[in-house]
Design a protein around this motif. Structure first.
Motif, mmCIF file in Angstrom:
data_model
loop_
_atom_site.group_PDB
_atom_site.id
_atom_site.type_symbol
_atom_site.label_atom_id
_atom_site.label_comp_id
_atom_site.label_asym_id
_atom_site.label_seq_id
_atom_site.Cartn_x
_atom_site.Cartn_y
_atom_site.Cartn_z
ATOM 1 N N CYS A 1 -27.984 27.636 2.192
ATOM 2 C CA CYS A 1 -27.265 27.061 1.058
ATOM 3 C C CYS A 1 -27.015 25.597 1.357
ATOM 4 C CB CYS A 1 -25.946 27.801 0.816
ATOM 5 S SG CYS A 1 -25.031 27.181 -0.618
ATOM 6 N N LEU A 2 -27.606 24.732 0.559
ATOM 7 C CA LEU A 2 -27.436 23.290 0.727
ATOM 8 C C LEU A 2 -26.224 22.872 -0.092
ATOM 9 C CD1 LEU A 2 -31.193 22.293 0.287
ATOM 10 C CD2 LEU A 2 -29.981 22.991 2.380
ATOM 11 N N ILE A 3 -25.159 22.510 0.595
ATOM 12 C CA ILE A 3 -23.872 22.230 -0.036
ATOM 13 C C ILE A 3 -23.602 20.733 0.006
ATOM 14 C CG2 ILE A 3 -21.390 22.703 -0.007
ATOM 15 C CD1 ILE A 3 -22.025 25.308 1.472
ATOM 16 N N LEU A 4 -23.428 20.150 -1.167
ATOM 17 C CA LEU A 4 -23.149 18.723 -1.283
ATOM 18 C C LEU A 4 -21.697 18.530 -1.717
ATOM 19 C CD1 LEU A 4 -26.495 17.965 -3.090
ATOM 20 C CD2 LEU A 4 -25.879 17.138 -0.806
ATOM 21 N N VAL A 5 -20.950 17.787 -0.928
ATOM 22 C CA VAL A 5 -19.528 17.583 -1.194
ATOM 23 C C VAL A 5 -19.292 16.133 -1.584
ATOM 24 C CG1 VAL A 5 -17.180 17.785 -0.288
ATOM 25 C CG2 VAL A 5 -18.958 19.364 0.510
ATOM 26 N N THR A 6 -18.752 15.935 -2.800
ATOM 27 C CA THR A 6 -18.460 14.596 -3.304
ATOM 28 C C THR A 6 -17.055 14.167 -2.874
ATOM 29 O OG1 THR A 6 -18.019 15.765 -5.392
ATOM 30 C CG2 THR A 6 -20.057 14.521 -5.245
ATOM 31 N N PRO A 7 -16.723 12.869 -3.004
ATOM 32 C CA PRO A 7 -15.418 12.384 -2.540
ATOM 33 C C PRO A 7 -14.217 13.065 -3.189
ATOM 34 C CG PRO A 7 -16.908 10.543 -2.835
ATOM 35 C CD PRO A 7 -17.610 11.748 -3.379
ATOM 36 N N ASP A 8 -14.396 13.679 -4.369
ATOM 37 C CA ASP A 8 -13.281 14.377 -5.012
ATOM 38 C C ASP A 8 -13.147 15.822 -4.546
ATOM 39 O OD1 ASP A 8 -15.541 15.429 -6.153
ATOM 40 O OD2 ASP A 8 -14.993 14.968 -8.227
ATOM 41 N N ALA A 9 -13.864 16.182 -3.480
ATOM 42 C CA ALA A 9 -13.791 17.493 -2.816
ATOM 43 C C ALA A 9 -14.534 18.599 -3.555
ATOM 44 C CB ALA A 9 -12.342 17.928 -2.570
#
Length: 328
Positions: A117-125
């Motif tokens: 699972c490729l999980i991308l986390v943006t600055p807003d969590a």
């Protein structure tokens, strides 16, 4: 209740989480709706992985995360899931065992890689999840350890694994074994994306009495039942499920058990960093308290504590001493 070797045995996707940070432009460039979960074929997963920045790889998957949380709270946890005989499969097995979760499903050589699972986390969590199930969706009924299922007080199933025919057959067989042994079955809907094309299957399992404890979020129960609001969904599902627990994000969680409704607030966090694994750890907290004989209020509180811990840092596994935090 007879004594069991394990408190909870989960069946779910055996997935390695690959977690990286990104900005909103990256999501737009790769046409990834923020906060969504989508399934990828191996080739598309390879392309996205190559474009991602520096990442961390740890064993993951919804039910597997819950078992890691349970073990961290001192419960006896086990897991059934299918990996391939590759490097990611070895990482998954090593991580689970190192966390104290029993995992003995033999790897297969089916021409598919271990799921990731490729999980991308943006600055807003917010986390955007891109899953390539790979070998995990080749879990077959003959891979089940029936003695292990009978020797576990609770069998936990996840919605991610309920779609494909082969693992769905394995899950349904496991329900038969667990109930024949007098054990409870918990089920988590996992993600609203799982409902497309699966509503009839989910409702068939629920209405037949196959689920003793159902975990879902507010959007999921409304989609599943077609209800316009939470009250309508609770009324619809409460007729079929002895214990129904619905998470509502920052609003907390609601349970309906034996016809009685219980609302519990969320536990506040100093800083929201990454929502990955919040529902998984919430379920772990509920089950940890439940298997120790606590009532529904304490179950919801324990789930809220565990969820608050995991969203305060990156990744879907606890970093703090959960056993000390929940004090069961």
């Amino acid at each position: 209740m007879p004594s069991h070797r394990f408190d909870v045995l989960a069946m779910g996707d055996a997935i390695v989480d690959v977690i990286a940070t990104c900005d909103d432009d990256f999501l737009r460039t790769h046409d990834l709706p923020k906060g969504s979960m989508q399934l990828l074929e191996p080739e598309a997963a390879d392309q996205l992985y190559a474009a991602m920045g520096s990442a961390r790889e740890t064993s993951g998957g919804s039910a597997a995360n819950s078992m890691a949380g349970l073990a961290a709270m001192g419960a006896r946890a086990a897991f059934i899931g299918q990996v391939a005989g590759d490097q990611l499969g070895s990482i998954f097995a090593h991580d689970m065992r190192a966390l104290g979760v029993a995992f003995d499903t033999p790897p297969i050589d089916a021409g598919l890689p271990t799921g990731r699972c490729l999980i991308l986390v943006t600055p807003d969590a917010q986390r955007t999840m891109n899953t390539c199930p790979g070998a995990s969706h080749r879990l077959a009924p003959d891979a089940l350890d029936e003695a292990l299922i009978r020797d576990s007080a609770v069998l936990m199933l996840e919605g991610y694994l309920f779609g494909p025919e082969l693992p769905r057959a394995a899950q349904l067989r496991a329900v038969e074994i667990a109930h024949a042994a007098g054990n409870q079955v918990a089920f988590t809907l996992s993600e609203s994306v799982c409902l497309a094309g699966r509503k009839d299957g989910f409702m068939g399992l629920i209405e037949s009495g196959g689920v003793d404890l159902l975990f879902a979020n507010q959007d999921e129960v409304c989609q599943l039942t077609g209800a316009a609001d939470l009250d309508g969904a609770l009324a619809s599902l409460g007729r079929h499920v002895p214990t129904l627990i619905v998470t509502r994000g920052a609003a907390g969680a609601t349970a309906v058990e034996a016809g009685e409704r219980t609302d519990h607030p969320a536990v506040p966090v100093q800083q929201l960093v990454d929502t990955t694994g919040a529902g998984d750890l919430f379920a772990a907290g509920v089950l940890a308290a439940r298997t120790k004989g606590y009532g529904i209020d304490r179950q919801l509180l324990t789930g809220a504590i565990a969820a608050a811990e995991v969203i305060s840092h990156f990744g879907a596994r606890p970093l703090a001493d959960l056993k000390e935090l929940v004090k069961l």
